[in-house]
Design an enzyme around this catalytic site. Sequence first.
Site, short mmCIF file in Angstrom:
data_model
loop_
_atom_site.label_atom_id
_atom_site.label_comp_id
_atom_site.label_asym_id
_atom_site.label_seq_id
_atom_site.Cartn_x
_atom_site.Cartn_y
_atom_site.Cartn_z
N CYS A 325 0.62 -38.69 22.32
CA CYS A 325 1.49 -39.49 21.46
C CYS A 325 2.29 -40.47 22.31
O CYS A 325 1.74 -41.25 23.07
CB CYS A 325 2.38 -38.57 20.62
SG CYS A 325 3.40 -39.41 19.39
N LEU A 326 3.61 -40.44 22.20
CA LEU A 326 4.46 -41.33 23.00
C LEU A 326 4.26 -41.12 24.49
O LEU A 326 4.37 -42.05 25.29
CB LEU A 326 5.93 -41.11 22.61
CG LEU A 326 6.99 -41.91 23.34
CD1 LEU A 326 6.71 -43.40 23.27
CD2 LEU A 326 8.37 -41.60 22.75
#
Length: 588
Positions: A325-326
Amino acid sequence: MAIRRGDINDVSGFDSKDVDSGYFSVTALDNVFKANMAHVTGGISPAGLMSLYFTWASHLAMSPGKQVRLIEKMLRKIVKMHRVSPVLLQNQSKPCITPLPQDNRFSDVGWQQWPYNYIYQNFLFTQQWWHNATTDIDGLSEADERSISFIARQILDRYSPSNNPLLNPEVMKATIEQGGANLVSGLQNFLKDMDQYSAGRSPEGADDYIPGKTVAITPGKVVFRNHIMELIQYSPVTDQVYPEPILIVPAWIMKYYILDLSPENSLVKYLVENGHTVFMISWFNPTTADRDLGMDNYREQGVMAALDAISKIFPKQQVHATGYCLGGTLLSIAAATMARDGDDRLKSMTHFAAQVDFSEAGELMIFTNESEVSYLEKMMWDQGVLDGSQMAGAFQILRSNDLIWSRIVHHYMLGEKESINDLMAWNLDLTRMPYKMHSQYLRELFLDNNFASGHYLVNDKPIAIRDISVPIFSVGTEKDHVAPWRSVYKLHLLSDSEAVTFVLTSGGHNAGIVSEPGHKHRHYRVATETKQDRYVDPDSWIQNNNAVEGSWWPEWHQWLEKHSGEKIAAQPIDDSLCEAPGTYVNQK
Protein backbone atom coordinates in the site's frame (compact mmCIF):
# COMPACT_ATOMS: atom_id res chain seq x y z
CA MET A 1 1.18 29.10 5.83
CA ALA A 2 0.51 26.52 8.53
CA ILE A 3 0.43 27.92 12.07
CA ARG A 4 0.82 25.49 14.91
CA ARG A 5 -1.68 25.34 17.70
CA GLY A 6 -0.38 27.23 20.69
CA ASP A 7 1.89 29.50 18.63
CA ILE A 8 -0.42 32.52 18.73
CA ASN A 9 2.36 34.79 19.99
CA ASP A 10 5.09 33.41 17.72
CA VAL A 11 5.63 35.76 14.75
CA SER A 12 8.89 34.26 13.47
CA GLY A 13 8.85 33.65 9.75
CA PHE A 14 6.50 36.58 9.01
CA ASP A 15 7.40 39.85 7.38
CA SER A 16 6.83 42.90 9.55
CA LYS A 17 4.08 44.06 7.19
CA ASP A 18 2.29 40.75 7.70
CA VAL A 19 2.36 41.17 11.46
CA ASP A 20 1.43 44.82 11.33
CA SER A 21 -1.47 44.14 8.99
CA GLY A 22 -2.87 41.44 11.20
CA TYR A 23 -2.16 38.69 8.66
CA PHE A 24 -0.93 36.37 11.41
CA SER A 25 -4.07 36.76 13.53
CA VAL A 26 -6.41 36.41 10.58
CA THR A 27 -4.70 33.25 9.33
CA ALA A 28 -4.66 31.75 12.81
CA LEU A 29 -8.37 32.58 13.18
CA ASP A 30 -9.15 30.80 9.91
CA ASN A 31 -7.16 27.75 10.98
CA VAL A 32 -8.81 27.54 14.40
CA PHE A 33 -12.30 28.01 12.98
CA LYS A 34 -11.89 25.36 10.27
CA ALA A 35 -10.14 22.95 12.64
CA ASN A 36 -13.03 23.09 15.10
CA MET A 37 -15.58 22.85 12.30
CA ALA A 38 -13.77 19.80 10.92
CA HIS A 39 -14.30 17.94 14.18
CA VAL A 40 -18.04 18.52 13.85
CA THR A 41 -18.26 17.51 10.19
CA GLY A 42 -15.92 14.51 10.44
CA GLY A 43 -13.31 16.14 8.21
CA ILE A 44 -15.73 16.68 5.31
CA SER A 45 -15.61 20.23 3.95
CA PRO A 46 -19.07 21.90 3.88
CA ALA A 47 -17.75 24.43 1.37
CA GLY A 48 -16.59 21.65 -0.88
CA LEU A 49 -19.96 19.92 -0.70
CA MET A 50 -21.87 23.12 -1.43
CA SER A 51 -19.57 23.96 -4.33
CA LEU A 52 -20.03 20.47 -5.74
CA TYR A 53 -23.82 20.66 -5.38
CA PHE A 54 -24.07 24.02 -7.16
CA THR A 55 -21.72 22.83 -9.90
CA TRP A 56 -23.94 19.81 -10.54
CA ALA A 57 -27.21 21.74 -10.22
CA SER A 58 -26.07 24.55 -12.53
CA HIS A 59 -24.90 22.15 -15.24
CA LEU A 60 -28.13 20.19 -14.97
CA ALA A 61 -30.13 23.43 -15.20
CA MET A 62 -28.27 24.25 -18.42
CA SER A 63 -29.16 20.87 -19.94
CA PRO A 64 -32.89 20.91 -20.82
CA GLY A 65 -32.47 17.78 -22.94
CA LYS A 66 -31.10 15.89 -19.94
CA GLN A 67 -34.01 17.13 -17.84
CA VAL A 68 -36.49 15.85 -20.41
CA ARG A 69 -34.79 12.43 -20.39
CA LEU A 70 -34.90 12.30 -16.60
CA ILE A 71 -38.62 13.17 -16.54
CA GLU A 72 -39.23 10.55 -19.20
CA LYS A 73 -37.33 7.93 -17.19
CA MET A 74 -39.24 8.81 -14.04
CA LEU A 75 -42.63 8.49 -15.76
CA ARG A 76 -41.59 5.22 -17.38
CA LYS A 77 -40.56 3.76 -14.02
CA ILE A 78 -43.80 4.89 -12.38
CA VAL A 79 -45.86 3.29 -15.13
CA LYS A 80 -43.82 0.09 -14.97
CA MET A 81 -44.25 -0.23 -11.20
CA HIS A 82 -47.98 0.46 -11.56
CA ARG A 83 -48.32 -2.31 -14.14
CA VAL A 84 -46.49 -4.96 -12.14
CA SER A 85 -48.11 -4.08 -8.79
CA PRO A 86 -50.98 -6.61 -9.15
CA VAL A 87 -48.53 -9.37 -10.02
CA LEU A 88 -46.21 -8.39 -7.17
CA LEU A 89 -49.21 -8.58 -4.86
CA GLN A 90 -49.61 -12.23 -5.82
CA ASN A 91 -45.86 -12.83 -5.34
CA GLN A 92 -45.62 -14.21 -8.87
CA SER A 93 -43.59 -11.59 -10.69
CA LYS A 94 -39.91 -11.79 -11.46
CA PRO A 95 -38.00 -8.71 -10.32
CA CYS A 96 -38.23 -5.77 -12.72
CA ILE A 97 -34.79 -4.66 -11.61
CA THR A 98 -32.09 -6.61 -9.81
CA PRO A 99 -29.50 -5.28 -7.38
CA LEU A 100 -25.88 -4.92 -8.43
CA PRO A 101 -23.77 -8.07 -7.87
CA GLN A 102 -22.10 -6.63 -4.76
CA ASP A 103 -25.41 -5.48 -3.23
CA ASN A 104 -26.63 -8.14 -0.78
CA ARG A 105 -29.21 -6.04 1.08
CA PHE A 106 -32.20 -7.69 -0.58
CA SER A 107 -30.98 -11.29 -0.82
CA ASP A 108 -33.29 -12.67 1.89
CA VAL A 109 -36.32 -14.55 0.49
CA GLY A 110 -38.61 -12.27 2.48
CA TRP A 111 -37.92 -9.48 0.01
CA GLN A 112 -39.77 -11.48 -2.67
CA GLN A 113 -43.05 -11.30 -0.73
CA TRP A 114 -45.63 -8.52 -0.81
CA PRO A 115 -45.29 -5.65 0.14
CA TYR A 116 -41.52 -5.93 0.51
CA ASN A 117 -41.00 -6.85 -3.14
CA TYR A 118 -42.77 -3.64 -4.16
CA ILE A 119 -40.79 -1.59 -1.62
CA TYR A 120 -37.33 -2.76 -2.60
CA GLN A 121 -38.08 -2.69 -6.35
CA ASN A 122 -39.25 0.90 -6.02
CA PHE A 123 -36.08 1.76 -4.07
CA LEU A 124 -33.84 0.25 -6.74
CA PHE A 125 -35.67 2.20 -9.43
CA THR A 126 -35.14 5.39 -7.39
CA GLN A 127 -31.47 4.55 -6.95
CA GLN A 128 -31.11 3.94 -10.69
CA TRP A 129 -32.87 7.23 -11.48
CA TRP A 130 -30.54 9.21 -9.24
CA HIS A 131 -27.56 7.54 -10.86
CA ASN A 132 -28.86 8.81 -14.20
CA ALA A 133 -29.47 12.25 -12.68
CA THR A 134 -25.88 12.59 -11.47
CA THR A 135 -24.03 11.15 -14.47
CA ASP A 136 -23.66 11.95 -18.18
CA ILE A 137 -24.32 15.68 -17.72
CA ASP A 138 -22.81 17.91 -20.38
CA GLY A 139 -20.00 20.09 -19.01
CA LEU A 140 -19.68 18.27 -15.68
CA SER A 141 -16.15 16.97 -15.19
CA GLU A 142 -15.55 13.29 -14.60
CA ALA A 143 -14.21 14.00 -11.09
CA ASP A 144 -17.28 16.10 -10.14
CA GLU A 145 -19.59 13.51 -11.66
CA ARG A 146 -17.94 10.75 -9.66
CA SER A 147 -18.19 12.78 -6.46
CA ILE A 148 -21.81 13.88 -6.78
CA SER A 149 -22.87 10.36 -7.78
CA PHE A 150 -21.06 8.97 -4.74
CA ILE A 151 -22.76 11.46 -2.40
CA ALA A 152 -26.19 10.70 -3.87
CA ARG A 153 -25.55 6.99 -3.37
CA GLN A 154 -24.53 7.55 0.25
CA ILE A 155 -27.74 9.48 0.97
CA LEU A 156 -29.88 6.82 -0.69
CA ASP A 157 -28.09 4.03 1.18
CA ARG A 158 -28.87 5.82 4.42
CA TYR A 159 -32.60 5.66 3.66
CA SER A 160 -32.65 2.18 2.15
CA PRO A 161 -35.69 0.14 3.27
CA SER A 162 -33.27 -2.52 4.50
CA ASN A 163 -32.19 -0.08 7.26
CA ASN A 164 -35.77 0.41 8.51
CA PRO A 165 -36.91 -2.36 10.89
CA LEU A 166 -40.55 -1.84 9.85
CA LEU A 167 -39.69 -2.25 6.16
CA ASN A 168 -37.15 -5.07 6.46
CA PRO A 169 -38.85 -8.50 6.24
CA GLU A 170 -35.86 -10.24 7.83
CA VAL A 171 -36.08 -8.02 10.89
CA MET A 172 -39.87 -8.26 11.05
CA LYS A 173 -39.77 -12.07 10.86
CA ALA A 174 -37.14 -12.28 13.63
CA THR A 175 -39.13 -9.86 15.79
CA ILE A 176 -42.34 -11.89 15.45
CA GLU A 177 -40.66 -15.26 15.95
CA GLN A 178 -38.60 -14.11 18.95
CA GLY A 179 -41.24 -11.89 20.48
CA GLY A 180 -39.00 -8.86 20.21
CA ALA A 181 -36.04 -10.54 21.91
CA ASN A 182 -33.84 -9.64 18.93
CA LEU A 183 -34.53 -5.95 19.50
CA VAL A 184 -33.71 -6.31 23.19
CA SER A 185 -30.44 -8.06 22.28
CA GLY A 186 -29.77 -5.35 19.70
CA LEU A 187 -30.27 -2.64 22.33
CA GLN A 188 -27.89 -4.46 24.64
CA ASN A 189 -25.33 -4.67 21.82
CA PHE A 190 -25.75 -0.95 21.20
CA LEU A 191 -25.31 0.01 24.85
CA LYS A 192 -22.27 -2.26 25.15
CA ASP A 193 -20.72 -0.69 22.05
CA MET A 194 -21.37 2.81 23.38
CA ASP A 195 -19.80 1.88 26.71
CA GLN A 196 -16.74 0.43 25.02
CA TYR A 197 -16.41 3.44 22.72
CA SER A 198 -16.71 6.00 25.53
CA ALA A 199 -14.19 4.08 27.64
CA GLY A 200 -11.79 3.67 24.73
CA ARG A 201 -11.90 -0.13 24.94
CA SER A 202 -11.68 -2.53 22.01
CA PRO A 203 -14.77 -4.52 20.99
CA GLU A 204 -15.35 -7.82 22.72
CA GLY A 205 -13.11 -10.51 21.25
CA ALA A 206 -10.44 -8.13 19.94
CA ASP A 207 -8.31 -8.74 23.04
CA ASP A 208 -7.94 -12.36 21.98
CA TYR A 209 -5.49 -11.16 19.32
CA ILE A 210 -2.49 -9.60 21.02
CA PRO A 211 0.75 -9.01 19.05
CA GLY A 212 3.44 -11.31 20.37
CA LYS A 213 0.94 -13.67 21.99
CA THR A 214 -1.64 -14.83 19.45
CA VAL A 215 -0.70 -12.80 16.36
CA ALA A 216 2.70 -11.57 15.13
CA ILE A 217 4.36 -14.58 16.75
CA THR A 218 6.78 -15.66 14.02
CA PRO A 219 10.12 -15.87 15.89
CA GLY A 220 12.53 -13.03 15.24
CA LYS A 221 14.43 -10.17 16.81
CA VAL A 222 14.58 -6.39 16.54
CA VAL A 223 18.01 -5.70 15.07
CA PHE A 224 17.74 -1.92 14.60
CA ARG A 225 15.68 0.92 16.02
CA ASN A 226 15.39 4.66 15.48
CA HIS A 227 12.66 7.16 16.25
CA ILE A 228 10.51 6.19 13.27
CA MET A 229 10.80 2.42 13.06
CA GLU A 230 12.05 -0.87 14.45
CA LEU A 231 13.57 -3.38 12.03
CA ILE A 232 12.66 -7.00 12.71
CA GLN A 233 14.75 -9.87 11.37
CA TYR A 234 12.95 -13.21 11.45
CA SER A 235 14.80 -16.32 12.55
CA PRO A 236 15.63 -18.86 9.83
CA VAL A 237 13.94 -22.27 10.12
CA THR A 238 15.68 -23.95 7.18
CA ASP A 239 19.31 -25.02 6.99
CA GLN A 240 19.73 -23.37 3.59
CA VAL A 241 18.45 -19.91 2.62
CA TYR A 242 18.50 -17.74 -0.48
CA PRO A 243 21.35 -15.23 -0.25
CA GLU A 244 19.24 -12.14 -0.97
CA PRO A 245 17.18 -11.02 2.05
CA ILE A 246 13.64 -9.67 1.69
CA LEU A 247 12.81 -6.26 3.17
CA ILE A 248 9.08 -5.61 3.66
CA VAL A 249 7.93 -1.99 3.96
CA PRO A 250 4.35 -1.92 5.27
CA ALA A 251 2.06 1.09 5.26
CA TRP A 252 2.22 3.16 8.43
CA ILE A 253 -1.50 3.88 8.43
CA MET A 254 -1.91 0.51 10.19
CA LYS A 255 0.31 -1.87 12.16
CA TYR A 256 2.73 -4.08 10.22
CA TYR A 257 1.49 -7.45 11.46
CA ILE A 258 -1.23 -7.91 8.84
CA LEU A 259 1.59 -9.76 7.07
CA ASP A 260 2.26 -11.84 10.20
CA LEU A 261 -1.19 -12.58 11.57
CA SER A 262 -2.00 -16.04 12.91
CA PRO A 263 0.47 -18.83 12.07
CA GLU A 264 -1.87 -20.33 9.47
CA ASN A 265 -2.12 -17.10 7.42
CA SER A 266 1.23 -15.41 8.07
CA LEU A 267 3.05 -14.37 4.90
CA VAL A 268 6.23 -13.91 6.92
CA LYS A 269 6.04 -17.48 8.24
CA TYR A 270 5.40 -18.77 4.71
CA LEU A 271 8.47 -16.98 3.35
CA VAL A 272 10.75 -18.10 6.17
CA GLU A 273 9.63 -21.71 5.81
CA ASN A 274 10.46 -21.51 2.10
CA GLY A 275 14.05 -20.49 2.73
CA HIS A 276 13.87 -16.69 2.64
CA THR A 277 15.54 -14.33 5.10
CA VAL A 278 12.88 -11.75 5.96
CA PHE A 279 13.19 -8.27 7.46
CA MET A 280 10.12 -6.23 8.39
CA ILE A 281 9.76 -2.55 9.27
CA SER A 282 7.54 -1.92 12.28
CA TRP A 283 6.59 1.77 12.23
CA PHE A 284 6.16 3.83 15.37
CA ASN A 285 2.81 5.42 16.25
CA PRO A 286 3.32 9.21 16.02
CA THR A 287 2.01 11.73 18.49
CA THR A 288 1.44 15.47 18.29
CA ALA A 289 5.14 16.02 18.96
CA ASP A 290 5.90 14.33 15.62
CA ARG A 291 3.77 16.70 13.56
CA ASP A 292 6.74 17.95 11.47
CA LEU A 293 7.87 14.53 10.24
CA GLY A 294 7.51 14.40 6.47
CA MET A 295 7.82 11.96 3.59
CA ASP A 296 11.59 12.48 3.49
CA ASN A 297 11.85 11.44 7.12
CA TYR A 298 9.98 8.22 6.42
CA ARG A 299 12.16 7.53 3.39
CA GLU A 300 15.48 8.30 5.04
CA GLN A 301 14.85 6.98 8.57
CA GLY A 302 12.59 4.19 7.33
CA VAL A 303 13.48 2.54 4.02
CA MET A 304 17.05 3.78 3.69
CA ALA A 305 17.92 3.20 7.35
CA ALA A 306 16.56 -0.35 7.04
CA LEU A 307 18.67 -0.99 3.94
CA ASP A 308 21.74 0.36 5.71
CA ALA A 309 21.10 -1.96 8.67
CA ILE A 310 20.62 -4.97 6.38
CA SER A 311 23.80 -4.11 4.50
CA LYS A 312 25.76 -4.30 7.75
CA ILE A 313 24.31 -7.73 8.51
CA PHE A 314 24.66 -9.03 4.94
CA PRO A 315 27.49 -7.04 3.31
CA LYS A 316 27.47 -6.84 -0.48
CA GLN A 317 24.12 -8.66 -0.76
CA GLN A 318 21.37 -7.11 -2.81
CA VAL A 319 17.85 -6.98 -1.35
CA HIS A 320 14.40 -8.01 -2.59
CA ALA A 321 12.45 -4.90 -1.50
CA THR A 322 8.70 -5.24 -0.97
CA GLY A 323 6.11 -2.53 -0.20
CA TYR A 324 2.49 -2.79 0.85
CA CYS A 325 0.00 0.00 0.00
CA LEU A 326 1.50 3.35 1.05
CA GLY A 327 4.67 1.45 1.95
CA GLY A 328 4.92 0.42 -1.70
CA THR A 329 4.62 4.04 -2.81
CA LEU A 330 7.35 5.08 -0.37
CA LEU A 331 9.52 2.16 -1.51
CA SER A 332 9.12 3.29 -5.14
CA ILE A 333 10.19 6.82 -4.20
CA ALA A 334 13.23 5.39 -2.42
CA ALA A 335 14.01 3.04 -5.33
CA ALA A 336 13.77 5.87 -7.89
CA THR A 337 16.06 7.99 -5.73
CA MET A 338 18.55 5.13 -5.43
CA ALA A 339 18.48 4.61 -9.20
CA ARG A 340 19.11 8.31 -9.78
CA ASP A 341 22.01 8.34 -7.34
CA GLY A 342 23.64 5.09 -8.52
CA ASP A 343 22.73 3.00 -5.45
CA ASP A 344 22.37 -0.59 -6.73
CA ARG A 345 21.47 -2.42 -3.52
CA LEU A 346 18.04 -3.52 -4.80
CA LYS A 347 17.78 -6.88 -6.54
CA SER A 348 14.03 -6.58 -7.24
CA MET A 349 10.96 -4.66 -6.17
CA THR A 350 7.52 -6.03 -5.22
CA HIS A 351 4.30 -4.09 -4.72
CA PHE A 352 1.27 -5.26 -2.76
CA ALA A 353 -1.76 -3.11 -3.70
CA ALA A 354 0.48 -0.06 -4.13
CA GLN A 355 0.02 2.91 -6.44
CA VAL A 356 2.59 5.18 -8.07
CA ASP A 357 0.16 7.02 -10.35
CA PHE A 358 -2.79 8.59 -8.54
CA SER A 359 -4.70 10.01 -11.50
CA GLU A 360 -7.24 7.18 -11.28
CA ALA A 361 -7.10 6.32 -7.60
CA GLY A 362 -10.78 5.39 -7.38
CA GLU A 363 -13.35 6.67 -4.92
CA LEU A 364 -10.68 7.95 -2.52
CA MET A 365 -10.28 10.81 -5.00
CA ILE A 366 -13.67 12.04 -3.79
CA PHE A 367 -11.91 13.15 -0.61
CA THR A 368 -8.92 14.59 -2.50
CA ASN A 369 -9.63 17.98 -3.99
CA GLU A 370 -8.25 21.37 -3.01
CA SER A 371 -11.20 22.24 -0.78
CA GLU A 372 -11.13 18.90 1.02
CA VAL A 373 -7.36 18.67 1.42
CA SER A 374 -7.13 22.25 2.73
CA TYR A 375 -9.93 21.57 5.19
CA LEU A 376 -8.36 18.32 6.33
CA GLU A 377 -5.02 20.07 6.81
CA LYS A 378 -6.65 22.45 9.29
CA MET A 379 -7.93 19.52 11.32
CA MET A 380 -4.49 17.89 11.29
CA TRP A 381 -2.88 21.26 12.10
CA ASP A 382 -5.03 21.41 15.22
CA GLN A 383 -4.27 17.83 16.30
CA GLY A 384 -0.72 17.51 14.96
CA VAL A 385 -1.70 14.10 13.57
CA LEU A 386 -4.50 12.44 11.64
CA ASP A 387 -6.16 10.08 14.07
CA GLY A 388 -6.59 6.47 12.98
CA SER A 389 -10.33 6.53 13.60
CA GLN A 390 -10.70 9.43 11.17
CA MET A 391 -8.89 7.51 8.43
CA ALA A 392 -10.89 4.37 9.23
CA GLY A 393 -14.11 6.37 8.93
CA ALA A 394 -13.19 7.44 5.39
CA PHE A 395 -12.51 3.83 4.37
CA GLN A 396 -15.82 2.71 5.90
CA ILE A 397 -17.75 5.28 3.87
CA LEU A 398 -16.32 3.76 0.69
CA ARG A 399 -18.05 0.49 1.61
CA SER A 400 -20.87 1.81 3.76
CA ASN A 401 -23.34 -0.94 2.87
CA ASP A 402 -21.00 -3.69 4.07
CA LEU A 403 -19.17 -1.90 6.88
CA ILE A 404 -21.83 0.41 8.34
CA TRP A 405 -25.44 -0.32 7.40
CA SER A 406 -25.17 -4.10 7.26
CA ARG A 407 -23.59 -4.08 10.71
CA ILE A 408 -26.39 -1.91 12.09
CA VAL A 409 -29.04 -4.28 10.73
CA HIS A 410 -27.42 -7.48 11.97
CA HIS A 411 -25.96 -6.23 15.23
CA TYR A 412 -28.69 -3.85 16.45
CA MET A 413 -31.90 -4.97 14.70
CA LEU A 414 -31.41 -8.72 14.45
CA GLY A 415 -29.50 -8.77 17.74
CA GLU A 416 -26.71 -10.95 16.41
CA LYS A 417 -23.39 -11.11 18.21
CA GLU A 418 -20.28 -10.18 16.30
CA SER A 419 -17.36 -12.54 16.07
CA ILE A 420 -13.90 -11.03 15.72
CA ASN A 421 -11.19 -12.74 13.68
CA ASP A 422 -7.51 -11.88 13.48
CA LEU A 423 -7.87 -9.65 10.42
CA MET A 424 -10.74 -7.71 12.00
CA ALA A 425 -8.79 -7.29 15.25
CA TRP A 426 -5.77 -5.99 13.30
CA ASN A 427 -8.07 -3.53 11.51
CA LEU A 428 -9.11 -2.13 14.89
CA ASP A 429 -5.49 -1.59 15.98
CA LEU A 430 -5.38 1.97 14.67
CA THR A 431 -2.40 4.26 14.16
CA ARG A 432 -1.92 7.96 13.51
CA MET A 433 -0.12 9.91 10.80
CA PRO A 434 1.94 13.10 11.26
CA TYR A 435 0.46 16.33 9.99
CA LYS A 436 3.30 17.22 7.62
CA MET A 437 3.69 13.74 6.13
CA HIS A 438 0.00 13.28 5.44
CA SER A 439 -0.32 16.76 3.99
CA GLN A 440 2.60 16.08 1.63
CA TYR A 441 1.14 12.68 0.72
CA LEU A 442 -2.26 14.15 -0.14
CA ARG A 443 -0.93 17.15 -2.03
CA GLU A 444 2.15 15.87 -3.84
CA LEU A 445 0.94 12.38 -4.66
CA PHE A 446 -2.87 12.37 -4.72
CA LEU A 447 -3.72 15.94 -5.65
CA ASP A 448 -0.80 16.92 -7.91
CA ASN A 449 0.36 13.40 -8.92
CA ASN A 450 3.94 14.67 -8.84
CA PHE A 451 5.63 11.28 -8.66
CA ALA A 452 4.07 9.93 -11.86
CA SER A 453 4.61 13.21 -13.72
CA GLY A 454 8.31 13.54 -12.84
CA HIS A 455 7.85 16.54 -10.53
CA TYR A 456 8.51 14.84 -7.20
CA LEU A 457 11.68 16.24 -5.64
CA VAL A 458 14.12 14.44 -3.39
CA ASN A 459 16.98 16.63 -2.16
CA ASP A 460 15.77 19.35 -4.55
CA LYS A 461 16.15 17.14 -7.62
CA PRO A 462 13.36 15.26 -9.44
CA ILE A 463 13.08 11.49 -9.49
CA ALA A 464 11.37 9.29 -12.08
CA ILE A 465 9.78 5.84 -11.88
CA ARG A 466 11.27 4.92 -15.25
CA ASP A 467 14.75 4.98 -13.68
CA ILE A 468 13.84 1.83 -11.71
CA SER A 469 15.24 -0.97 -13.88
CA VAL A 470 15.13 -3.95 -11.50
CA PRO A 471 12.53 -6.71 -12.06
CA ILE A 472 9.13 -5.81 -10.60
CA PHE A 473 6.38 -8.02 -9.18
CA SER A 474 3.11 -6.12 -8.64
CA VAL A 475 -0.08 -7.41 -7.02
CA GLY A 476 -3.52 -5.84 -7.43
CA THR A 477 -6.78 -7.08 -5.91
CA GLU A 478 -10.11 -7.29 -7.71
CA LYS A 479 -12.25 -5.57 -5.07
CA ASP A 480 -9.78 -2.97 -3.85
CA HIS A 481 -11.46 0.32 -2.86
CA VAL A 482 -8.22 1.83 -1.54
CA ALA A 483 -5.83 1.08 -4.43
CA PRO A 484 -8.02 0.06 -7.40
CA TRP A 485 -6.23 -2.56 -9.44
CA ARG A 486 -6.47 -0.60 -12.68
CA SER A 487 -4.59 2.19 -10.97
CA VAL A 488 -1.99 -0.27 -9.66
CA TYR A 489 -1.69 -1.71 -13.18
CA LYS A 490 -0.59 1.68 -14.54
CA LEU A 491 2.91 0.82 -13.35
CA HIS A 492 3.23 -0.83 -16.78
CA LEU A 493 3.04 2.61 -18.42
CA LEU A 494 5.62 4.26 -16.17
CA SER A 495 8.27 1.64 -15.47
CA ASP A 496 11.31 0.94 -17.62
CA SER A 497 12.01 -2.30 -15.76
CA GLU A 498 13.40 -5.23 -17.70
CA ALA A 499 10.22 -7.14 -16.78
CA VAL A 500 7.03 -6.40 -14.84
CA THR A 501 5.08 -9.39 -13.54
CA PHE A 502 1.53 -8.40 -12.64
CA VAL A 503 -0.82 -10.50 -10.50
CA LEU A 504 -4.52 -9.79 -10.12
CA THR A 505 -5.93 -11.71 -7.18
CA SER A 506 -9.42 -12.16 -5.79
CA GLY A 507 -10.42 -10.30 -2.65
CA GLY A 508 -10.03 -6.75 -1.43
CA HIS A 509 -7.21 -4.49 -0.29
CA ASN A 510 -6.39 -6.61 2.77
CA ALA A 511 -8.09 -9.98 2.29
CA GLY A 512 -6.66 -10.28 -1.22
CA ILE A 513 -3.12 -9.97 0.13
CA VAL A 514 -3.69 -12.28 3.12
CA SER A 515 -4.42 -15.17 0.77
CA GLU A 516 -2.51 -18.14 2.11
CA PRO A 517 -2.35 -21.53 0.31
CA GLY A 518 -5.43 -23.58 1.17
CA HIS A 519 -7.67 -20.53 1.57
CA LYS A 520 -10.98 -21.43 -0.06
CA HIS A 521 -12.47 -19.56 -3.00
CA ARG A 522 -9.24 -17.84 -4.02
CA HIS A 523 -7.97 -17.31 -7.55
CA TYR A 524 -5.53 -15.09 -9.41
CA ARG A 525 -4.29 -14.12 -12.86
CA VAL A 526 -0.64 -13.54 -13.71
CA ALA A 527 1.40 -12.39 -16.71
CA THR A 528 4.84 -10.88 -17.32
CA GLU A 529 5.54 -7.96 -19.64
CA THR A 530 9.08 -7.36 -20.89
CA LYS A 531 10.56 -4.33 -22.64
CA GLN A 532 9.96 -5.96 -26.00
CA ASP A 533 6.22 -6.48 -25.38
CA ARG A 534 3.55 -4.04 -26.44
CA TYR A 535 1.35 -2.44 -23.81
CA VAL A 536 -1.92 -4.26 -23.07
CA ASP A 537 -4.80 -2.32 -21.53
CA PRO A 538 -6.28 -3.65 -18.24
CA ASP A 539 -9.54 -4.99 -19.70
CA SER A 540 -7.71 -6.84 -22.48
CA TRP A 541 -5.22 -8.12 -19.91
CA ILE A 542 -8.05 -9.80 -17.99
CA GLN A 543 -9.43 -11.39 -21.15
CA ASN A 544 -6.00 -12.65 -22.15
CA ASN A 545 -5.15 -14.28 -18.80
CA ASN A 546 -7.27 -17.04 -17.34
CA ALA A 547 -7.90 -17.33 -13.62
CA VAL A 548 -5.80 -19.84 -11.69
CA GLU A 549 -7.40 -21.39 -8.61
CA GLY A 550 -5.58 -21.01 -5.32
CA SER A 551 -3.19 -18.60 -3.60
CA TRP A 552 -0.80 -16.28 -5.42
CA TRP A 553 1.84 -16.70 -2.68
CA PRO A 554 3.56 -19.70 -4.36
CA GLU A 555 3.69 -17.67 -7.59
CA TRP A 556 5.62 -14.92 -5.78
CA HIS A 557 7.91 -17.44 -4.08
CA GLN A 558 8.78 -18.99 -7.46
CA TRP A 559 9.41 -15.52 -8.88
CA LEU A 560 11.71 -14.66 -5.97
CA GLU A 561 13.49 -17.97 -6.39
CA LYS A 562 14.05 -17.21 -10.09
CA HIS A 563 15.64 -13.86 -9.22
CA SER A 564 17.77 -15.19 -6.35
CA GLY A 565 21.16 -16.85 -6.19
CA GLU A 566 22.05 -20.35 -5.07
CA LYS A 567 21.14 -21.13 -1.48
CA ILE A 568 23.69 -20.67 1.28
CA ALA A 569 23.90 -21.84 4.87
CA ALA A 570 21.49 -20.04 7.18
CA GLN A 571 23.09 -17.79 9.78
CA PRO A 572 21.61 -17.23 13.25
CA ILE A 573 20.77 -13.71 14.36
CA ASP A 574 23.72 -12.36 16.33
CA ASP A 575 23.08 -8.92 17.79
CA SER A 576 19.59 -7.72 18.69
CA LEU A 577 17.76 -5.18 20.80
CA CYS A 578 14.81 -7.33 21.84
CA GLU A 579 12.59 -10.18 20.70
CA ALA A 580 10.01 -9.72 17.95
CA PRO A 581 7.46 -8.22 17.60
CA GLY A 582 9.33 -5.41 19.37
CA THR A 583 7.98 -2.43 21.27
CA TYR A 584 6.59 -0.08 18.62
CA VAL A 585 3.80 -2.48 17.63
CA ASN A 586 2.28 -2.05 21.10
CA GLN A 587 2.24 1.76 21.05
CA LYS A 588 -1.23 3.23 21.46
